[in-house]
Design an enzyme around this catalytic site. Structure first.
Site, PDB file in Angstrom:
ATOM      1  N   LYS A  83      14.030  -5.666   5.765  1.00 51.63           N
ATOM      2  CA  LYS A  83      13.047  -6.374   6.585  1.00 51.63           C
ATOM      3  C   LYS A  83      13.327  -6.127   8.066  1.00 51.63           C
ATOM      4  CE  LYS A  83       9.550  -9.142   5.605  1.00 51.63           C
ATOM      5  NZ  LYS A  83       8.615  -8.951   4.493  1.00 51.63           N
ATOM      6  N   TYR A 133      11.633  -0.070   2.397  1.00 55.54           N
ATOM      7  CA  TYR A 133      11.273  -1.420   1.953  1.00 55.54           C
ATOM      8  C   TYR A 133      10.555  -1.323   0.618  1.00 55.54           C
ATOM      9  CZ  TYR A 133      10.582  -6.383   2.499  1.00 55.54           C
ATOM     10  OH  TYR A 133      10.643  -7.734   2.314  1.00 55.54           O
ATOM     11  N   GLY A 153       1.465 -19.122  -6.891  1.00 52.99           N
ATOM     12  CA  GLY A 153       2.856 -19.177  -6.478  1.00 52.99           C
ATOM     13  C   GLY A 153       2.969 -19.298  -4.967  1.00 52.99           C
ATOM     14  N   THR A 154       4.120 -18.880  -4.434  1.00 47.95           N
ATOM     15  CA  THR A 154       4.361 -18.989  -2.999  1.00 47.95           C
ATOM     16  C   THR A 154       3.290 -18.266  -2.194  1.00 47.95           C
ATOM     17  OG1 THR A 154       6.734 -19.102  -3.388  1.00 47.95           O
ATOM     18  CG2 THR A 154       6.040 -18.553  -1.169  1.00 47.95           C
ATOM     19  N   ASN A 193       1.006  -6.250  -6.456  1.00 46.24           N
ATOM     20  CA  ASN A 193       1.604  -4.923  -6.486  1.00 46.24           C
ATOM     21  C   ASN A 193       2.857  -4.979  -7.350  1.00 46.24           C
ATOM     22  OD1 ASN A 193       4.079  -5.308  -4.568  1.00 46.24           O
ATOM     23  ND2 ASN A 193       2.391  -6.181  -3.408  1.00 46.24           N
TER      24      ASN A 193
END
Length: 553
Positions: free
Chosen positions: A165, A92, A294-295, A406
């Protein structure tokens, strides 16, 4: 003529390679098709890990694991489970970002369901072709790949984010891989490099928006909820405007979860719960500045606001205790570029009269607000500099500071600096793994606000409870279950548990989520022993019965 390959070797869920016994080889027509030695799963896992370690780069390791995934799912998940902390960044974030960029050029084998906005009539047919019964799907992860992991719009190549995911769901929480579906909604791309790449595998036009896009989303939701009525519908890496709008429009109608909003908000809430056990200051008395609206930033704002409401504030007062700062400065009512999901947190102009001439930057906001909690989701490296941090520390005994951006080159501040600038008093968690920091004779272990600590257990708990929808109480229960796994009051202790214990952590979270679903009256299943029900539901990467050995269901 091409050599015939037995079906049992072609299906990654049934293939066990050199672990097929002599009797199984005889019965399944595999005589002479495999080397003579019969290896155990343990031995196969040792060999697979040796091969993996020989790969020179993280991307090469990713490709090695994907090829194993395509051959033998049990061995793949055994390898992940044995080395989860090491391999999570490979399967991931961050390595999957590089794999997404190269998807069309590295394409080997399709995995998942590909839906094209140019063929909306194929949505139902695409799922029906899988020939899965309504009760055979627990989880569907879908993306439209507009805003992937900080790398932006990657069109159909975003299928890898859905696959990755689901790999975490299975490795960390035991969701059965055969009962999970990765999906990409290919609605075009605004990435010109992809549109001009002759090998690009997606539809070749700019990203569709407006009514046609909304109709496509609605068709998807109606179809998957009709075909798989018990499945949790996970949305991943949609653009900020669409992500929130879809959740608000359909969240009460379908069993939905958006990890970028709800998962990020809940894991940050978990870190805050731990921090407030140390400060002793209740949620209702917090003042929060979030840098990056943001989100993720607004999702965190929502979770912290809801925590304040549960602690006694009304919704309006709780909202007023959260300040959002973005690239245009502190968000104010009437700003021309204010997004609808940011609007509830925008401040009236009268409130900030005289704060600054023009844009109100982060430092000015800190000096006037006197925040108790400062959170970064801005990807602006160094934004939490010494001036900002010391200004915050002047007005709060134990500043809670979470630089969550990150990768490392985009983090707002490193914990070593935060501790130095606050005389060791800062309480911090980060969005990246950080080595322990020695300060003032204390070894400070830095917790990572990794969504993987929360969403796999949340998904498992939702499935075990058969929850009709995901509620705020279930998210809170997940956050508190994560926070409850550490004693943050010990000197230098982390605010969050280590990623290395994800399997146990996910089970703990799932139990709390099941109980919350039952209490919230959204559970369709109420097991007498919740702990045992969660354990029984967790798939283990071991070789089980082959298809012709299945007993009656």
């Amino acid at each position: 003529m091409p050599m015939h390959m037995p079906p049992v070797l072609l299906d990654p869920l049934t293939n066990r390679g050199t672990a097929f016994t002599a009797e199984e080889r005889e019965r399944l027509g595999l005589v002479g098709r495999l080397p003579d030695a019969v290896l155990t799963l343990d031995q196969q896992a040792i060999r697979a890990y040796e091969q993996l370690r020989e790969e020179p780069t993280a991307l090469a390791k990713f490709i090695n694991l994907e090829e194993l995934h395509d051959r033998n799912e049990v061995l793949y998940y055994r390898l992940l489970q044995d080395h989860l902390a090491e391999l999570l960044p490979v399967v991931y974030d961050p390595t999957v970002g590089e794999a997404i960029k190269r998807y069309s050029h590295e394409y080997r084998r399709p995995r998942g369901v590909f839906l094209s906005i140019d063929r909306p009539h194929d949505v139902r047919r695409s799922f029906e072709a899988l020939q899965l019964h309504p009760d055979e799907v627990d989880l569907v992860v879908v993306t439209d790949a507009e805003e992937i992991l900080g790398i932006g719009d990657w069109g159909v190549q975003g299928i890898q984010i859905s696959v990755g995911k689901l790999a975490v769901y299975t490795a960390a929480a035991g969701l059965h891989p055969g009962r999970c579906l990765p999906v990409v909604m290919d609605v075009g791309t605004d990435n010109e490099n992809l549109l001009n790449d002759p090998l690009y595998l997606g539809v070749r036009h700019t990203r569709e928006r407006g009514k046609r896009y909304d109709t496509f989303i609605e068709s998807y939701l109606e179809t998957v909820s009709d075909l798989y009525p018990n499945a949790l519908l996970h949305f991943e890496d949609f653009g900020p405007g669409n992500a929130r709008r879809i959740l608000e429009t359909y969240g009460d109608r379908y069993r939905m979860f958006n990890d970028d909003m709800q998962g990020t908000g809940a894991i940050t809430l978990a870190a805050a719960v731990s921090a407030l056990k140390i400060t002793g200051v209740p949620f209702r008395d917090q003042r929060v500045i979030i840098f990056g609206a943001g989100t993720a930033g607004v999702g965190i704002a929502d979770q912290l606001r809801d925590a304040m409401v549960r602690d006694g504030l009304d919704s309006k007062e709780a909202t007023r205790r959260v300040w959002l700062v973005d690239k245009q400065g502190l968000l104010l009512e009437g700003m021309p570029d204010l997004r609808d999901y940011q609007a509830p947190y925008a401040r009236p102009a009268a409130e900030v009269q005289g704060w600054a001439d023009g844009k109100i930057d982060l430092l000015t906001t800190v000096r006037h607000v006197h925040p108790t909690i400062l959170i970064g989701t801005s990807t602006s490296p160094g934004a939490f500099d010494k001036d900002v941090v010391t200004a915050m520390a002047e007005h709060v005994e134990r500043p809670v500071i979470f630089p969550l951006s990150n990768p490392t080159e985009k983090i707002e501040a490193m914990p070593a600096d935060l501790l130095a600038w606050t005389d060791g008093k800062a309480l911090t968690a980060t969005g990246i793994p950080v080595d322990p920091v020695e300060y003032g004779g204390v070894r400070h272990v830095i917790g990572q606000a990794n969504n993987a600590l929360l969403y796999p257990g949340l998904g498992l708990g939702t499935v075990v409870a058969g929850a009709e929808r995901l509620t705020a109480a279930m998210l809170l229960a997940a956050a508190e279950a994560v926070a409850g796994q550490v004693d943050a009051r010990a000197p230098g202790a982390p605010l969050l548990p280590p990623v290395a214990n994800l399997r146990a952590s996910s089970a703990t979270v799932a139990v709390a989520v099941v109980r919350a679903a039952i209490q919230d009256k959204v559970a369709t299943r109420r097991p007498d022993d919740v702990v045992q029900a969660v354990q029984d539901a967790m798939w283990q990467p071991v070789y089980g019965p082959l298809p012709d050995e299945q007993g009656p269901s």
